[in-house]
Design an enzyme around this catalytic site. Structure first.
Site, PDB file in Angstrom:
ATOM      1  N   LYS A  41       4.749  24.316  60.055  1.00 10.78           N
ATOM      2  CA  LYS A  41       5.511  23.139  59.609  1.00 10.78           C
ATOM      3  C   LYS A  41       4.753  22.416  58.486  1.00 10.78           C
ATOM      4  O   LYS A  41       3.548  22.637  58.307  1.00 10.78           O
ATOM      5  CB  LYS A  41       5.733  22.200  60.795  1.00 10.78           C
ATOM      6  CG  LYS A  41       4.450  21.610  61.375  1.00 10.78           C
ATOM      7  CD  LYS A  41       4.690  20.953  62.726  1.00 10.78           C
ATOM      8  CE  LYS A  41       3.395  20.383  63.286  1.00 10.78           C
ATOM      9  NZ  LYS A  41       3.521  20.022  64.703  1.00 10.78           N
ATOM     10  N   ARG A 139       8.489  11.916  73.463  1.00 12.52           N
ATOM     11  CA  ARG A 139       8.951  12.041  72.080  1.00 12.52           C
ATOM     12  C   ARG A 139      10.302  12.734  72.172  1.00 12.52           C
ATOM     13  O   ARG A 139      11.216  12.158  72.742  1.00 12.52           O
ATOM     14  CB  ARG A 139       7.903  12.841  71.292  1.00 12.52           C
ATOM     15  CG  ARG A 139       7.461  12.182  70.028  1.00 12.52           C
ATOM     16  CD  ARG A 139       6.238  12.828  69.411  1.00 12.52           C
ATOM     17  NE  ARG A 139       6.328  14.277  69.297  1.00 12.52           N
ATOM     18  CZ  ARG A 139       5.414  15.030  68.682  1.00 12.52           C
ATOM     19  NH1 ARG A 139       4.346  14.472  68.124  1.00 12.52           N
ATOM     20  NH2 ARG A 139       5.545  16.340  68.609  1.00 12.52           N
ATOM     21  N   HIS A 168       5.685  19.876  75.264  1.00 10.15           N
ATOM     22  CA  HIS A 168       4.540  19.635  74.374  1.00 10.15           C
ATOM     23  C   HIS A 168       3.592  18.647  75.051  1.00 10.15           C
ATOM     24  O   HIS A 168       4.036  17.683  75.675  1.00 10.15           O
ATOM     25  CB  HIS A 168       5.067  19.084  73.039  1.00 10.15           C
ATOM     26  CG  HIS A 168       4.086  19.087  71.907  1.00 10.15           C
ATOM     27  ND1 HIS A 168       3.169  20.092  71.682  1.00 10.15           N
ATOM     28  CD2 HIS A 168       3.896  18.188  70.897  1.00 10.15           C
ATOM     29  CE1 HIS A 168       2.465  19.810  70.581  1.00 10.15           C
ATOM     30  NE2 HIS A 168       2.887  18.666  70.098  1.00 10.15           N
ATOM     31  N   ARG A 223       1.602  27.951  71.045  1.00  7.92           N
ATOM     32  CA  ARG A 223       1.983  27.487  69.700  1.00  7.92           C
ATOM     33  C   ARG A 223       0.747  26.920  69.019  1.00  7.92           C
ATOM     34  O   ARG A 223       0.298  25.819  69.351  1.00  7.92           O
ATOM     35  CB  ARG A 223       3.056  26.387  69.800  1.00  7.92           C
ATOM     36  CG  ARG A 223       4.294  26.787  70.594  1.00  7.92           C
ATOM     37  CD  ARG A 223       5.361  25.684  70.549  1.00  7.92           C
ATOM     38  NE  ARG A 223       4.872  24.384  70.962  1.00  7.92           N
ATOM     39  CZ  ARG A 223       4.900  23.924  72.197  1.00  7.92           C
ATOM     40  NH1 ARG A 223       5.439  24.633  73.183  1.00  7.92           N
ATOM     41  NH2 ARG A 223       4.408  22.734  72.468  1.00  7.92           N
ATOM     42  N   TYR A 264     -13.131   0.160  39.298  1.00  8.47           N
ATOM     43  CA  TYR A 264     -12.411  -1.089  39.529  1.00  8.47           C
ATOM     44  C   TYR A 264     -13.129  -1.983  40.532  1.00  8.47           C
ATOM     45  O   TYR A 264     -13.607  -1.524  41.566  1.00  8.47           O
ATOM     46  CB  TYR A 264     -11.014  -0.795  40.071  1.00  8.47           C
ATOM     47  CG  TYR A 264     -10.076  -0.154  39.079  1.00  8.47           C
ATOM     48  CD1 TYR A 264      -9.887  -0.682  37.810  1.00  8.47           C
ATOM     49  CD2 TYR A 264      -9.358   0.984  39.435  1.00  8.47           C
ATOM     50  CE1 TYR A 264      -9.002  -0.093  36.916  1.00  8.47           C
ATOM     51  CE2 TYR A 264      -8.478   1.576  38.543  1.00  8.47           C
ATOM     52  CZ  TYR A 264      -8.303   1.026  37.278  1.00  8.47           C
ATOM     53  OH  TYR A 264      -7.437   1.612  36.408  1.00  8.47           O
ATOM     54  N   CYS A 311     -10.096   5.949  42.301  1.00 12.64           N
ATOM     55  CA  CYS A 311      -8.930   5.469  41.551  1.00 12.64           C
ATOM     56  C   CYS A 311      -7.749   6.418  41.767  1.00 12.64           C
ATOM     57  O   CYS A 311      -7.845   7.387  42.509  1.00 12.64           O
ATOM     58  CB  CYS A 311      -9.259   5.371  40.072  1.00 12.64           C
ATOM     59  SG  CYS A 311     -10.766   4.445  39.737  1.00 12.64           S
ATOM     60  N   MET A 312      -6.648   6.157  41.103  1.00  7.38           N
ATOM     61  CA  MET A 312      -5.465   6.995  41.275  1.00  7.38           C
ATOM     62  C   MET A 312      -5.718   8.439  40.823  1.00  7.38           C
ATOM     63  O   MET A 312      -5.326   9.393  41.495  1.00  7.38           O
ATOM     64  CB  MET A 312      -4.283   6.419  40.482  1.00  7.38           C
ATOM     65  CG  MET A 312      -2.979   7.168  40.731  1.00  7.38           C
ATOM     66  SD  MET A 312      -1.617   6.544  39.740  1.00  7.38           S
ATOM     67  CE  MET A 312      -1.358   4.932  40.437  1.00  7.38           C
ATOM     68  N   ASP A 313      -6.413   8.558  39.692  1.00 10.17           N
ATOM     69  CA  ASP A 313      -6.566   9.880  39.070  1.00 10.17           C
ATOM     70  C   ASP A 313      -8.003  10.318  38.905  1.00 10.17           C
ATOM     71  O   ASP A 313      -8.240  11.378  38.322  1.00 10.17           O
ATOM     72  CB  ASP A 313      -5.953   9.850  37.661  1.00 10.17           C
ATOM     73  CG  ASP A 313      -4.593   9.202  37.633  1.00 10.17           C
ATOM     74  OD1 ASP A 313      -3.724   9.687  38.373  1.00 10.17           O
ATOM     75  OD2 ASP A 313      -4.417   8.208  36.909  1.00 10.17           O
TER      76      ASP A 313
END
Ligand SMILES: *Cc1c(COP(=O)(O)O)cnc(C)c1O
Length: 376
Positions: A41, A139, A168, A223, A264, A311-313
């Site tokens: 999954k 669940r 499960h 599983r 930052y 940072c983001m990148d």
């Protein structure tokens, strides 16, 4: 930009390690007479569902597990003909294409049974159904009070065949937790209801943790998810090999003077003159920002700390007196064999589980590369 350029963010997936881990897990299951379902999954926990599925089937798994009908159909469209169980969709999902593709589906309620039977009717077939009993996870799964009626309704429905009864576990990663035996007892009771109705379906209950620690709960099928990806869910040591290595490369290297601050918010300041390496990965590539100031990378044969905020990148590595060449490999996490950080180390640092770290690599900016035995 050419395709041969070093990717900014790359997840290297070692299919040889998938095979090693599946062989170990399927061997344990076979020792109890159980078959093995490889759970792929969420695009194979971020590793790529199709290549992982093929390697797992080569190494001894005979079933695949998918979260949704769409995931299961994608496996079929890739040419995989193994038995597949799909377990959770929204109430208005049309299950007819999955049933037509020979995908087994899970049923937890009378309403779901009716939808599956109607979908099977539309494709003129019989759906292979795994009836799910809620043994305590709360669940999905049918509450025990409604179970006898669900079993009776399913047994009387000609458009379904009851292939399995399943459930499960909530706390299998804590061996000895009292809920495990309590769930096993409820499961046995639910199964007895099915056999009393004249059915003889398969039984499956164990996830990776129970596969490793509770051979008595292997039943007919286990599983396995996380352990197949080489991440150990139980306290005891196991011979599992982490499958994913997350890497990048130095983009730029520079000297800064003592007293200069980095990234930052200026949360990190050099106390002596040092060399910084800029690495072009950040939280948009799956590096949690909450690791800021709390992570190392593997660069030039040793661990080095990340200076200041992720940072983001991009992020910045303090290299002390060393000056790595631009292009030098940076391992963000790997197997840990050489001393590099691991997905588990990231998870422990920020208070989550390694499942979330590797699954978080399921994102368009991270390029995948497959290596190892079983590459096709
Ligand atoms: C994800 C999942 C598994 C696999 O669990 P692991 O802990 O990764 O082994 C097994 N069964 C179900 C129903 C699941 O959702």
């Amino acid at each position: 930009m050419s395709d041969t350029a070093t990717p900014r963010a790359e997840a290297v997936i070692d299919l040889g390690s998938i095979r090693h881990n599946v062989a170990l897990l399927a061997g344990r299951a076979a020792g109890s007479g159980a078959a093995t379902m490889a759970v792929v999954k969420a695009d194979g926990y971020g590793h790529g569902a199709v290549p992982v599925a093929r390697a797992a089937l080569d190494a001894g798994a005979t079933w695949l597990g998918a979260c949704s009908a769409a995931e299961a159909i994608a496996l079929r469209e890739a040419g995989i003909d193994a038995r597949i169980l799909s377990w959770l969709d929204t109430a208005d999902t049309d299950l007819a294409p999955a049933i037509a593709a020979g995908v087994d589906v899970s049923v937890s309620s009378a309403a779901e049974l009716a939808r599956v039977a109607a979908a099977a009717g539309r494709v003129g077939g019989v759906a292979e159904v795994h009836l799910k009993i809620d043994t305590g996870l709360s669940r999905n799964g049918c509450p025990p009070a409604l179970w006898p009626d669900l079993v009776a309704a399913a047994a009387a429905e000609p458009r379904v065949r009851i292939a399995a009864v399943w459930s499960h576990l909530a706390c299998a990663d804590e061996p000895g937790h009292p809920s495990i035996d309590a769930q096993a007892a409820r499961f046995a009771e639910a199964y007895a209801t099915a056999t009393a109705a004249g059915l003889s379906p398969l039984r499956h209950l164990a996830n990776s943790a129970a596969t490793l620690t509770r051979p008595d709960l292997h039943l007919d099928l286990v599983r396995v998810g996380i352990a197949m990806y080489g991440l150990n869910p139980v306290p005891q040591k196991e011979d599992l090999r982490p499958v994913m290595t997350f890497r990048s490369a130095v983009a730029l290297c520079k000297r800064i003077a003592a007293g200069e601050s980095v990234s930052y918010g200026h949360t990190w300041t050099a106390d002596v003159a040092t060399t910084l390496a800029l690495v072009p990965v950040g939280y948009a590539d799956g590096v949690p920002r909450t690791l800021s100031g709390r992570m190392d990378v593997w660069l030039g044969g040793r661990r080095r700390p990340v200076a200041g905020r992720v940072c983001m990148d991009q992020l910045v590595v303090d290299c002390g007196g060393d000056e790595p060449e631009p292009g030098s490999e940076v391992v963000l996490f790997g197997t840990g064999a050489a001393g590099e950080p691991t997905a588990r180390e990231w998870a422990d640092t920020i208070g989550t589980i390694d499942y979330e770290i590797v699954t978080g690599m399921f994102r368009p900016r991270v390029r995948r590369r497959y290596v190892g035995e079983g590459v096709r």
